[in-house]
Motif scaffolding. Sequence first.
Motif, short mmCIF file in Angstrom:
data_model
loop_
_atom_site.label_atom_id
_atom_site.label_comp_id
_atom_site.label_asym_id
_atom_site.label_seq_id
_atom_site.Cartn_x
_atom_site.Cartn_y
_atom_site.Cartn_z
N MET A 149 -137.89 31.71 -11.49
CA MET A 149 -136.73 32.11 -12.30
C MET A 149 -137.10 32.17 -13.78
N LYS A 150 -137.78 31.15 -14.26
CA LYS A 150 -138.11 31.08 -15.68
C LYS A 150 -139.05 32.22 -16.10
N HIS A 151 -140.09 32.44 -15.33
CA HIS A 151 -141.13 33.39 -15.75
C HIS A 151 -140.88 34.83 -15.30
N PHE A 152 -140.17 35.02 -14.18
CA PHE A 152 -140.05 36.38 -13.62
C PHE A 152 -138.63 36.80 -13.27
N GLY A 153 -137.67 35.91 -13.38
CA GLY A 153 -136.30 36.21 -12.97
C GLY A 153 -135.64 37.32 -13.76
N ALA A 154 -136.03 37.52 -15.01
CA ALA A 154 -135.41 38.55 -15.85
C ALA A 154 -136.27 39.81 -15.98
N ILE A 155 -137.31 39.90 -15.18
CA ILE A 155 -138.22 41.07 -15.27
C ILE A 155 -137.46 42.36 -14.99
N GLU A 156 -137.68 43.32 -15.85
CA GLU A 156 -137.22 44.69 -15.62
C GLU A 156 -138.44 45.58 -15.80
N GLU A 157 -138.65 46.48 -14.85
CA GLU A 157 -139.80 47.38 -14.88
C GLU A 157 -139.30 48.81 -14.91
N GLN A 158 -139.95 49.63 -15.70
CA GLN A 158 -139.54 51.03 -15.90
C GLN A 158 -140.65 51.98 -15.46
N LEU A 168 -143.54 43.60 -9.89
CA LEU A 168 -142.74 42.82 -8.94
C LEU A 168 -141.94 43.73 -8.01
N TYR A 169 -141.75 44.96 -8.42
CA TYR A 169 -141.14 45.96 -7.55
C TYR A 169 -141.92 46.05 -6.22
N HIS A 170 -143.24 45.92 -6.28
CA HIS A 170 -144.05 45.97 -5.06
C HIS A 170 -143.79 44.77 -4.16
N LEU A 171 -143.59 43.61 -4.75
CA LEU A 171 -143.29 42.40 -3.98
C LEU A 171 -142.01 42.62 -3.18
N ILE A 172 -140.96 43.11 -3.82
CA ILE A 172 -139.69 43.37 -3.13
C ILE A 172 -139.85 44.49 -2.11
N SER A 173 -140.61 45.52 -2.45
CA SER A 173 -140.83 46.64 -1.52
C SER A 173 -141.48 46.16 -0.23
N LEU A 185 -136.19 32.89 3.40
CA LEU A 185 -137.01 33.68 2.47
C LEU A 185 -137.01 32.97 1.13
N GLY A 186 -138.19 32.62 0.66
CA GLY A 186 -138.30 31.91 -0.60
C GLY A 186 -139.23 32.59 -1.58
N MET A 233 -135.46 42.59 -11.36
CA MET A 233 -135.69 41.49 -10.43
C MET A 233 -134.42 40.70 -10.15
N ARG A 234 -133.58 40.51 -11.15
CA ARG A 234 -132.40 39.66 -10.96
C ARG A 234 -131.44 40.22 -9.91
N ASP A 235 -131.57 41.51 -9.57
CA ASP A 235 -130.74 42.09 -8.52
C ASP A 235 -131.12 41.57 -7.13
N PHE A 236 -132.26 40.92 -7.01
CA PHE A 236 -132.78 40.52 -5.70
C PHE A 236 -132.91 39.02 -5.49
N ILE A 237 -132.83 38.23 -6.53
CA ILE A 237 -133.21 36.82 -6.36
C ILE A 237 -132.06 35.82 -6.38
N LYS A 238 -130.88 36.28 -6.14
CA LYS A 238 -129.76 35.36 -6.00
C LYS A 238 -129.76 34.82 -4.57
N THR A 239 -129.54 33.52 -4.41
CA THR A 239 -129.45 32.93 -3.08
C THR A 239 -128.37 33.66 -2.29
N GLY A 240 -128.71 34.04 -1.06
CA GLY A 240 -127.79 34.76 -0.20
C GLY A 240 -128.00 36.26 -0.19
N THR A 241 -128.77 36.79 -1.16
CA THR A 241 -129.02 38.23 -1.22
C THR A 241 -129.86 38.66 -0.03
N LEU A 242 -129.48 39.77 0.58
CA LEU A 242 -130.22 40.33 1.70
C LEU A 242 -131.24 41.33 1.17
N ILE A 243 -132.52 41.13 1.52
CA ILE A 243 -133.60 42.06 1.16
C ILE A 243 -134.20 42.52 2.48
N GLY A 244 -133.98 43.77 2.83
CA GLY A 244 -134.40 44.23 4.14
C GLY A 244 -133.66 43.43 5.20
#
Length: 171
Positions: free
Chosen positions: A56-65, A101-106, A147-148, A33-44
Motif C-alpha cells: 500500500m505504501k509503495h505501490f497503492g497509489a501507482i498510476e501508469e499512462q 503493475l498493470y502487468h501484475l493485474i493482467s 488473493l494477497g 492500482m488503487r482500483d484493484f487493491i481494496k479488500t473484497g475486490t474481484l480481479i478475474g
Amino acid sequence: MDWLNQLNYKDAKQIGITKQDEILIPGTKHFCMRDFIKTGTLIGDYRVTYVGKSFMKHFGAIEEQDIPDLTVSVFQICQWGLDTDVIQSLGGKEAISDSYLYHLISIIKMGAKGPGIFNGYTNLFYKKSPIDGQLWSPHFYLRGDRLGFGALPACYDDGWEPGDQVYLANV
C-alpha cells in the motif's frame, strides 16, 4: 538504471532459474492500482483478501499512462536465492526493467489459463518505488481462495523459494 546499483552484488551467485513462457500483454492508456487493491475486490476469478502495508505504501497509489503492448517473460525460480542472486541469474542488472503493475493485474485476470501460478507460490515483479527510489519486489499469491499482495525491498534477506515466478517486461 541507478536504482539497480543500490544493491550489493558482490556475493550474488547463479541459481537455477528456467524460462517458462513469454506472453504478449496488450497495452492500455491508463491504469490505476488503487482500483484493484481494496479488500473484497474481484480481479478475474479471485477476490482480494489481503494487501500488505508495504504494498500500500509503495505501490497503492501507482498510476501508469500509455502502457504499450509488451511481451513479458516468465521465469521459475528452481532454487532458493536472494534478490541479488535472482537478478544475477536473469542476466544481471542490465536485464531488469522497471515493471508495470498493470502487468501484475493482467496476469491475475488471466487466471489459471495464463502464466500466473495460483498454488501458494509467489508471482513477483521488480519495480522502483516512487516513495523511496529503491528497488522493490511487488508480488501476489493465491493461497486457497485468498488473493494477497505484498512488497519487499530487494535487499530483504529471506529470499525467494523454488516454485516462485519472476516476470520481466521485454522493453
